[in-house]
Design a protein around this motif. Structure first.
Motif, PDB file in Angstrom:
ATOM      1  N   ASP A  10       0.854  -1.180   0.000  1.00 39.95           N
ATOM      2  CA  ASP A  10       0.000   0.000   0.000  1.00 39.95           C
ATOM      3  C   ASP A  10       0.894   1.234   0.000  1.00 39.95           C
ATOM      4  O   ASP A  10       1.844   1.318   0.768  1.00 39.95           O
ATOM      5  N   THR A  11       0.582   2.171  -0.874  1.00 38.88           N
ATOM      6  CA  THR A  11       1.366   3.405  -0.954  1.00 38.88           C
ATOM      7  C   THR A  11       0.445   4.558  -1.337  1.00 38.88           C
ATOM      8  O   THR A  11      -0.758   4.380  -1.512  1.00 38.88           O
ATOM      9  N   ALA A  12       1.007   5.727  -1.454  1.00 38.05           N
ATOM     10  CA  ALA A  12       0.272   6.920  -1.904  1.00 38.05           C
ATOM     11  C   ALA A  12       1.294   7.914  -2.447  1.00 38.05           C
ATOM     12  O   ALA A  12       2.453   7.915  -2.026  1.00 38.05           O
ATOM     13  N   PRO A  13       0.862   8.769  -3.366  1.00 32.64           N
ATOM     14  CA  PRO A  13       1.799   9.724  -3.966  1.00 32.64           C
ATOM     15  C   PRO A  13       2.350  10.758  -2.982  1.00 32.64           C
ATOM     16  O   PRO A  13       3.374  11.367  -3.248  1.00 32.64           O
ATOM     17  N   ASN A  14       1.699  10.939  -1.837  1.00 27.95           N
ATOM     18  CA  ASN A  14       2.185  11.919  -0.871  1.00 27.95           C
ATOM     19  C   ASN A  14       3.066  11.303   0.219  1.00 27.95           C
ATOM     20  O   ASN A  14       3.617  12.015   1.037  1.00 27.95           O
ATOM     21  N   TYR A  15       3.252   9.977   0.232  1.00 28.98           N
ATOM     22  CA  TYR A  15       4.103   9.335   1.236  1.00 28.98           C
ATOM     23  C   TYR A  15       5.573   9.610   0.932  1.00 28.98           C
ATOM     24  O   TYR A  15       5.971   9.734  -0.226  1.00 28.98           O
ATOM     25  N   ALA A  16       6.377   9.636   1.984  1.00 28.32           N
ATOM     26  CA  ALA A  16       7.829   9.827   1.879  1.00 28.32           C
ATOM     27  C   ALA A  16       8.185  11.042   1.025  1.00 28.32           C
ATOM     28  O   ALA A  16       9.006  10.961   0.113  1.00 28.32           O
ATOM     29  N   ALA A  17       7.560  12.161   1.348  1.00 30.77           N
ATOM     30  CA  ALA A  17       7.817  13.422   0.637  1.00 30.77           C
ATOM     31  C   ALA A  17       7.703  13.245  -0.878  1.00 30.77           C
ATOM     32  O   ALA A  17       8.523  13.729  -1.647  1.00 30.77           O
ATOM     33  N   SER A  18       6.656  12.544  -1.298  1.00 32.08           N
ATOM     34  CA  SER A  18       6.330  12.296  -2.708  1.00 32.08           C
ATOM     35  C   SER A  18       7.288  11.336  -3.403  1.00 32.08           C
ATOM     36  O   SER A  18       7.257  11.219  -4.619  1.00 32.08           O
ATOM     37  N   GLN A  19       8.105  10.613  -2.660  1.00 34.88           N
ATOM     38  CA  GLN A  19       9.083   9.711  -3.278  1.00 34.88           C
ATOM     39  C   GLN A  19       8.731   8.236  -3.130  1.00 34.88           C
ATOM     40  O   GLN A  19       9.369   7.383  -3.751  1.00 34.88           O
ATOM     41  N   LEU A  34       3.266  -8.930  -7.330  1.00 32.13           N
ATOM     42  CA  LEU A  34       2.922  -8.151  -6.155  1.00 32.13           C
ATOM     43  C   LEU A  34       1.805  -7.180  -6.495  1.00 32.13           C
ATOM     44  O   LEU A  34       1.898  -6.414  -7.457  1.00 32.13           O
ATOM     45  N   ARG A  35       0.739  -7.226  -5.740  1.00 35.53           N
ATOM     46  CA  ARG A  35      -0.390  -6.309  -5.933  1.00 35.53           C
ATOM     47  C   ARG A  35      -0.078  -4.993  -5.243  1.00 35.53           C
ATOM     48  O   ARG A  35       0.509  -4.970  -4.171  1.00 35.53           O
ATOM     49  N   ILE A  36      -0.511  -3.904  -5.878  1.00 34.05           N
ATOM     50  CA  ILE A  36      -0.224  -2.585  -5.324  1.00 34.05           C
ATOM     51  C   ILE A  36      -1.515  -1.786  -5.176  1.00 34.05           C
ATOM     52  O   ILE A  36      -2.353  -1.780  -6.061  1.00 34.05           O
ATOM     53  N   ALA A  37      -1.656  -1.163  -4.015  1.00 36.91           N
ATOM     54  CA  ALA A  37      -2.772  -0.241  -3.766  1.00 36.91           C
ATOM     55  C   ALA A  37      -2.184   1.155  -3.660  1.00 36.91           C
ATOM     56  O   ALA A  37      -1.152   1.354  -3.025  1.00 36.91           O
ATOM     57  N   THR A  38      -2.819   2.109  -4.300  1.00 40.81           N
ATOM     58  CA  THR A  38      -2.369   3.493  -4.225  1.00 40.81           C
ATOM     59  C   THR A  38      -3.590   4.379  -3.993  1.00 40.81           C
ATOM     60  O   THR A  38      -4.705   3.883  -3.865  1.00 40.81           O
ATOM     61  N   LYS A  39      -3.372   5.666  -3.946  1.00 38.10           N
ATOM     62  CA  LYS A  39      -4.450   6.584  -3.572  1.00 38.10           C
ATOM     63  C   LYS A  39      -4.434   7.850  -4.431  1.00 38.10           C
ATOM     64  O   LYS A  39      -3.450   8.160  -5.073  1.00 38.10           O
ATOM     65  N   ALA A  40      -5.537   8.554  -4.345  1.00 36.32           N
ATOM     66  CA  ALA A  40      -5.643   9.903  -4.892  1.00 36.32           C
ATOM     67  C   ALA A  40      -6.372  10.729  -3.845  1.00 36.32           C
ATOM     68  O   ALA A  40      -7.229  10.211  -3.128  1.00 36.32           O
TER      69      ALA A  40
END
Length: 127
Positions: A10-19, A34-40
């Protein structure tokens, strides 16, 4: 017999200072199952500036740091695919939809979650 391990991240574009997504891309390339979940939704100032420069957010909306405006969500999904090195995303979550400004959120019906046939008007309880 080869053992196959399938997991998820699970990740998001704003995690780890956008990195975060860019940093995950090599691991995802090495493990395509590997399955990936992301966000908006939430975004950093840098992402907000990029969205303004690409014409998907106004400066006022970018200052808020959160948007579920349809054009922004489409733009962010393309950016997520690029950052993650994936042609498609397995799961996309709306990051804190209760923060969305009513004028920019996806219009939908309360029961189905489907887009309202009334074009761009946001759904309103009791309307």
């Amino acid at each position: 017999m080869t053992e196959r391990i399938v997991g998820s991240a699970d990740t998001a574009p704003n995690y780890a200072a956008s990195q975060a997504q860019t940093l995950l891309a090599p691991a995802l390339a090495a493990h395509p199952a590997l399955r990936i979940a992301t966000k908006a939704g939430y975004f950093t100032a840098v992402t907000g500036a990029d969205a303004v420069n690409d014409g998907v957010l106004t400066e006022d909306l970018a200052r808020v740091g959160h948007s579920l405006a349809p054009d922004y969500v489409r733009w962010q999904m393309g950016r997520n695919r690029e950052q993650l090195g994936r042609e498609r995303l397995d799961l996309v979550l709306l990051h804190n939809p209760e923060r969305a400004h009513p004028a920019t959120a996806w219009p939908c019906t309360a029961r189905s979650g489907r887009r309202s046939p009334s074009s761009r008007k946001p759904w309103q309880p009791g309307a």
